[in-house]
Design a protein around this motif. Structure first.
Motif, PDB file in Angstrom:
ATOM      1  N   GLN A  44      -0.707 -25.319  83.733  1.00 52.10           N
ATOM      2  CA  GLN A  44      -1.654 -24.277  83.331  1.00 52.10           C
ATOM      3  C   GLN A  44      -1.977 -23.356  84.509  1.00 52.10           C
ATOM      4  O   GLN A  44      -2.112 -22.136  84.333  1.00 52.10           O
ATOM      5  CB  GLN A  44      -2.937 -24.908  82.796  1.00 52.10           C
ATOM      6  CG  GLN A  44      -3.907 -23.905  82.192  1.00 52.10           C
ATOM      7  CD  GLN A  44      -5.129 -24.552  81.576  1.00 52.10           C
ATOM      8  OE1 GLN A  44      -5.351 -25.750  81.746  1.00 52.10           O
ATOM      9  NE2 GLN A  44      -5.914 -23.794  80.866  1.00 52.10           N
ATOM     10  N   ARG A  45      -2.091 -23.912  85.695  1.00 50.10           N
ATOM     11  CA  ARG A  45      -2.334 -23.081  86.873  1.00 50.10           C
ATOM     12  C   ARG A  45      -1.132 -22.196  87.185  1.00 50.10           C
ATOM     13  O   ARG A  45      -1.272 -21.034  87.565  1.00 50.10           O
ATOM     14  CB  ARG A  45      -2.637 -23.967  88.083  1.00 50.10           C
ATOM     15  CG  ARG A  45      -4.010 -24.591  88.077  1.00 50.10           C
ATOM     16  CD  ARG A  45      -4.238 -25.354  89.363  1.00 50.10           C
ATOM     17  NE  ARG A  45      -5.586 -25.887  89.444  1.00 50.10           N
ATOM     18  CZ  ARG A  45      -6.060 -26.553  90.499  1.00 50.10           C
ATOM     19  NH1 ARG A  45      -5.275 -26.751  91.549  1.00 50.10           N
ATOM     20  NH2 ARG A  45      -7.293 -27.006  90.502  1.00 50.10           N
ATOM     21  N   LEU A  46       0.065 -22.753  87.003  1.00 54.35           N
ATOM     22  CA  LEU A  46       1.279 -22.030  87.352  1.00 54.35           C
ATOM     23  C   LEU A  46       1.600 -20.922  86.362  1.00 54.35           C
ATOM     24  O   LEU A  46       1.937 -19.797  86.753  1.00 54.35           O
ATOM     25  CB  LEU A  46       2.452 -23.013  87.444  1.00 54.35           C
ATOM     26  CG  LEU A  46       3.824 -22.420  87.793  1.00 54.35           C
ATOM     27  CD1 LEU A  46       3.791 -21.825  89.202  1.00 54.35           C
ATOM     28  CD2 LEU A  46       4.902 -23.484  87.682  1.00 54.35           C
ATOM     29  N   LEU A  47       1.484 -21.233  85.067  1.00 62.91           N
ATOM     30  CA  LEU A  47       1.893 -20.289  84.033  1.00 62.91           C
ATOM     31  C   LEU A  47       0.736 -19.540  83.394  1.00 62.91           C
ATOM     32  O   LEU A  47       0.915 -18.434  82.888  1.00 62.91           O
ATOM     33  CB  LEU A  47       2.679 -21.034  82.939  1.00 62.91           C
ATOM     34  CG  LEU A  47       3.929 -21.789  83.415  1.00 62.91           C
ATOM     35  CD1 LEU A  47       4.534 -22.573  82.257  1.00 62.91           C
ATOM     36  CD2 LEU A  47       4.952 -20.829  84.007  1.00 62.91           C
ATOM     37  N   GLY A  48      -0.446 -20.142  83.395  1.00 64.17           N
ATOM     38  CA  GLY A  48      -1.604 -19.505  82.781  1.00 64.17           C
ATOM     39  C   GLY A  48      -1.575 -19.524  81.263  1.00 64.17           C
ATOM     40  O   GLY A  48      -2.354 -18.809  80.627  1.00 64.17           O
ATOM     41  N   ILE A  49      -0.693 -20.321  80.664  1.00 63.29           N
ATOM     42  CA  ILE A  49      -0.588 -20.413  79.197  1.00 63.29           C
ATOM     43  C   ILE A  49      -0.976 -21.831  78.792  1.00 63.29           C
ATOM     44  O   ILE A  49      -0.196 -22.779  78.963  1.00 63.29           O
ATOM     45  CB  ILE A  49       0.835 -20.080  78.712  1.00 63.29           C
ATOM     46  CG1 ILE A  49       1.250 -18.697  79.210  1.00 63.29           C
ATOM     47  CG2 ILE A  49       0.901 -20.132  77.191  1.00 63.29           C
ATOM     48  CD1 ILE A  49       2.688 -18.341  78.898  1.00 63.29           C
ATOM     49  N   LYS A  50      -2.158 -21.975  78.246  1.00 69.93           N
ATOM     50  CA  LYS A  50      -2.686 -23.306  77.933  1.00 69.93           C
ATOM     51  C   LYS A  50      -1.844 -24.005  76.869  1.00 69.93           C
ATOM     52  O   LYS A  50      -1.581 -25.203  76.964  1.00 69.93           O
ATOM     53  CB  LYS A  50      -4.137 -23.182  77.465  1.00 69.93           C
ATOM     54  CG  LYS A  50      -4.801 -24.517  77.199  1.00 69.93           C
ATOM     55  CD  LYS A  50      -6.236 -24.321  76.721  1.00 69.93           C
ATOM     56  CE  LYS A  50      -6.873 -25.666  76.394  1.00 69.93           C
ATOM     57  NZ  LYS A  50      -8.236 -25.519  75.855  1.00 69.93           N
ATOM     58  N   LEU A  51      -1.417 -23.273  75.852  1.00 67.70           N
ATOM     59  CA  LEU A  51      -0.660 -23.870  74.750  1.00 67.70           C
ATOM     60  C   LEU A  51       0.642 -24.479  75.254  1.00 67.70           C
ATOM     61  O   LEU A  51       0.997 -25.609  74.891  1.00 67.70           O
ATOM     62  CB  LEU A  51      -0.380 -22.816  73.680  1.00 67.70           C
ATOM     63  CG  LEU A  51       0.277 -23.316  72.387  1.00 67.70           C
ATOM     64  CD1 LEU A  51      -0.701 -24.202  71.627  1.00 67.70           C
ATOM     65  CD2 LEU A  51       0.703 -22.146  71.514  1.00 67.70           C
TER      66      LEU A  51
END
Length: 252
Positions: free
Chosen positions: A162-169
């Motif tokens: 989530q930190r790396l991509l910023g996409i929670k899903l």
């Protein structure tokens, strides 16, 4: 530049908006945010105020001088300590214990505070809870340690993806996939007995329990837009978790 609160309505609105922003970003229910903003507005001499809150937007307006402001909420997390602190500030303000300027400064400190536990502690708690959930769902003690390993590794992948991509899903889907994969690997080598019980216990830290609760409470309070949007977000999270596990079963 330091902002000073005086008797101008515009500046008093800033106090209301900041309180609502901190609460909404910290996981508070929509009706609680609106109620707190209304109480603060009354205490600051803005009795005829209106607030409209959704998970992504806060709108606040006053009738007296036609002041209206809107702020967007982009980051949402769970920090119930901040919610409780803002409630305490609101009570002190309405009770006359603190002034508007003091309330504003305290709210700024709460907004900047980092109350969340360290990542290593969150991972450790997720690992321990995964093992406990496995036992609760009638798994054997032989699966306790494997569930701790799967739960800890799964939550670690979720946090850093989530930190790396910023996409929670995507982070939730990938984390659940890793949990299922690790569970099958551990049971295959004999370190664990029931992969399904290990998986069930390990995915529990990813389940959006607070989000579901807030969605139901908002719907019961009549906030249909917020309730439905939070319910949709919870459904997407559950869908991502289920999809990740289903991919493992499909491949293996």
């Amino acid at each position: 530049m330091e902002i000073t609160i005086d008797d101008e309505s515009f500046e008093r609105v800033e106090v209301c908006l900041l309180a609502g922003k901190v609460m909404l970003e910290s996981g508070a229910e929509t009706y609680r945010v609106e109620d707190t903003m209304s109480r603060i507005a009354d205490a600051l001499g803005l009795p005829h105020s209106h607030s409209y809150v959704t998970p992504t937007v806060i709108m606040f307006a006053t009738e007296s001088k036609d002041i209206a402001k809107l702020i967007r909420i982009t980051n949402r997390t769970i920090d119930l300590e901040k919610v409780a602190t803002v409630n305490s500030i609101s009570r002190n303000l309405t009770g006359g214990i603190i002034t508007a300027e003091e309330a504003f400064q305290q709210l700024k400190k709460v907004e900047a505070a980092k109350h969340t536990y360290p990542i290593w502690m969150q991972i450790a708690a997720s690992a321990i809870s995964s093992g406990c959930f496995t036992i609760m769902f009638k798994g054997g003690w032989i699966d306790f340690i494997p569930a701790m390993i799967c739960g800890g590794l799964g939550f670690t992948s979720f946090v850093y993806l989530q930190r790396l991509l910023g996409i929670k899903l995507f982070a939730e889907l990938t984390a659940s996939f890793f949990i299922g994969l690790f569970a099958f690997i551990l049971t295959f080598v004999g370190f664990g007995k029931e992969a399904n019980k290990i998986i069930i216990g390990s995915v529990m830290p990813l389940v959006p329990g607070l989000l579901i609760t807030n969605a139901v409470r908002d719907l019961m309070a009549g906030h249909l837009v917020s309730g439905m949007s939070k319910g949709a977000e919870a459904f997407l999270t559950a869908f991502a978790i289920g999809t990740g596990i289903a991919l493992v079963f499909t491949i293996l």
